[in-house]
Design an enzyme around this catalytic site. Structure first.
Site, PDB file in Angstrom:
ATOM      1  N   LYS A 110       2.001   4.067  -3.294  1.00  0.00           N
ATOM      2  CA  LYS A 110       1.219   5.864  -2.960  1.00  0.00           C
ATOM      3  C   LYS A 110       3.357   6.801  -3.792  1.00  0.00           C
ATOM      4  O   LYS A 110       3.155   7.459  -4.309  1.00  0.00           O
ATOM      5  CB  LYS A 110       1.324   6.147  -1.222  1.00  0.00           C
TER       6      LYS A 110
ATOM      7  N   ASP B 269       1.085  -1.297   0.221  1.00  0.00           N
ATOM      8  CA  ASP B 269      -0.598  -0.373   0.090  1.00  0.00           C
ATOM      9  C   ASP B 269       0.883   0.951  -0.029  1.00  0.00           C
ATOM     10  O   ASP B 269       0.585   2.422  -0.441  1.00  0.00           O
ATOM     11  CB  ASP B 269      -0.891  -0.115   1.142  1.00  0.00           C
TER      12      ASP B 269
END
Lengths: 372, 372
Positions: A234, A230
């Site tokens: 980003k 995750d």
């Protein structure tokens, strides 16, 4: 006469529901302040059902969830839906509140048909570089034709925090971004702020993961947070905006907190049961940091001149802003030529339905201004 | 064919020069990426001289300062200049890098003539409420006609930091802002970070003011910082965006650090000579804070529900982000319903030519997109 802008919402989970409530607020505000704009919700779609107003009238937002349950029909393939939307008698904005990379792969076609896209869908912008390139070659605010749709995705990093807009402004006004560093995951923030709080204390790692899971701070399967992917997604998005054509979130070093021996666990439950056996590894890391007067945090960083992107554990002095973070807050520091030795810092909640939806609604407001 | 957008720059001090250099960067970037836009600098004006290209051709940015010295002519009244600009064969953006409230009082007329305004001019937005109201009633992004000009003023608070855009997004997406608090002056930040650094130490107040002045952190006359009015102007702007119709920067409590006995000093030099006589007052304040384990900082705050705005000294725990500020950084915390107990925080340099110009250039990019 008022100008209609048609809103099509896909995905009605936590973010989708919070978005609908903000959309209702926005409609009412526009009705008072800018009566020349008439926002109409014409499509609400989730995995198994959809409501589509083919007469282009507004669906009542307050009752749309109940209507969808009662009168929703099985949704056709996305291609078909977008073909219908392209025939709207005005401009359309697709609000994609899913994390579906299949849907994201259709963005270029959607944009070329003049439909704008606002979305918190990280996968859309962190998958293979070719998709990123294709999206921005198709967008009116990329290098696409001015009659194509606009695309904004503020909530893909730091939820509603003004992270991407700030980075874009640094780049577009000619600043030199040298380094981006921060805590990009609410889960990892909460976990390490509990595991090694400033000032000492904190429990064993497996127990803290269990607590975070029970409090709803992790994904249903905590491995989806602990694998670092995750955060890597980003970082991929930020690096690309900073001008580095990162191929994918697996093309740079990402430290996974899943012990090698547990990579083969067949379920999240089995993993959670066995994790405590590896507490001593994390305890050593914590003690090393303590002995240096530091705390350990799970961070991502991008060194722009050397093109190095990495995700993993780092140690920070107690006086560093990353060490002082609270709760599940994110913090993002931009080191640039103009800002000198003290970076531009943005900090606050980086997850949650309301703040994520805020980034999406903020993007919608930008699109409305551009379509006006 | 490329669409011309005409840029008129008034004020060529530190911010104005930094803006011109960023404008040149932007022109080159647009020429590569968006050849449909042709930015043309057609007016460069300072107090005694101006260059105006009445044939609407671009003035070379790299040589414009030298040209202005050599070939500049005495500028006519602003009214006359704006009358000329309104006859441009395309949309015009006025970049006001002055702090002239007289010029600001013409914004409503300028906007009504279709000319957009981007500016770091605090006085324009913190003077009497009637001017604020009149500006936004005239702007296309206020309640003015869509053919009027747009107005943006990000750099009036926190220079290039994304302070106003973030507050506007909170308000426009329906969040409830409960409190805004922060250090809004680079001078006051530097002064108090030196006067009472975290961890103890720091010199006497008058000596620290003298040091700050010598390092160029204060206005030529430090009383212009110490009277608190600069911070009060910024608070006025924030409060108005948050929905409080504050009448002026003198309509709420503002603590001046100029001792009563020195209010009658006839010069800054006389003031600086006598200030040390009052060190004991500030020393008492510092000791009180130290005894509570706190530090004293010069802050502004807005309590939205109770409509209370104030500026002055406050004490903060060592663990508070305001206490940990470094150098001359600003910090702004937005407490809102959505962000809960941990505010949205923006931090970094809030003064200086380059970062102030960045906010202006960022605003210009927004206007270009809207005019495209």
């Amino acid at each position: 006469m008022a100008k209609q802008i048609y809103i099509a919402v896909v995905g009605l989970g936590g973010v989708g529901k919070a978005f609908l409530s903000q959309l209702e607020f926005l409609r009412q505000r526009l009705a008072q302040q800018s009566p020349a704009i008439d926002l109409r919700l014409i499509l609400a779609r989730r995995s198994q059902k959809q409501l589509f107003n083919s007469n282009w009238e507004h669906l009542d937002i307050n009752t749309v969830s109940a209507q969808l349950d009662k009168n929703g029909t099985p949704p056709p393939p996305f291609n078909e839906t977008f073909g219908q939307l392209a025939r709207a008698p005005g401009r359309v904005v697709l609000v994609d509140n899913t994390s579906d990379v299949g849907l994201a792969s259709l963005y270029p076609m959607v944009l070329q048909r003049g439909i704008s896209v606002v979305t918190p869908n990280k996968k859309a912008f962190s998958d293979r570089y070719e998709l990123w390139d294709s999206i921005f070659k198709s967008a009116a605010n990329g290098s696409g034709s001015a009659s194509n749709g606009y695309v904004f995705h503020e909530s893909t990093v730091g939820a509603g925090l003004p992270v991407l807009s700030s980075l874009k402004e640094l780049v577009e006004t000619g600043d030199e971004v040298t380094k981006i560093e921060g805590v990009f995951s609410g889960t990892m923030s909460f976990l390490f702020n509990s595991f090694q709080p400033l000032g000492g204390g904190g429990g064993k790692f497996a127990a803290e993961v269990k607590k975070a899971k029970e409090l709803g701070y992790t994904e249903p399967d905590p491995r989806d947070d602990l694998n670092g992917l995750d955060v890597a997604r980003k970082l991929t998005i930020l690096a690309r905006i900073a001008g580095l054509p990162v191929e994918s979130p697996t093309s740079f070093p990402v430290q996974s907190l899943i012990p090698k021996e547990l990579e083969s666990c067949s379920s999240g439950d089995e993993f959670m049961e066995k994790l405590a056996q590896f507490d001593s590894q994390m305890e050593t890391i914590k003690e090393d940091a303590t002995n240096e007067g530091k705390v350990v945090r799970f961070v991502g960083s991008i060194d722009v001149p050397s093109k190095q992107v990495k995700v993993g554990l780092e140690k920070f002095d107690a006086s560093h802003p990353i060490a002082a973070l609270k709760g599940s807050d994110n913090i993002i520091s931009f080191y640039t030529k103009r800002y000198g030795s003290n970076p531009l810092i943005i900090q606050g909640a980086g997850a949650g339905g309301d703040v994520t939806a805020m980034g999406v609604t903020g993007d919608l407001i930008k699109v409305i201004r551009l379509l006006q």
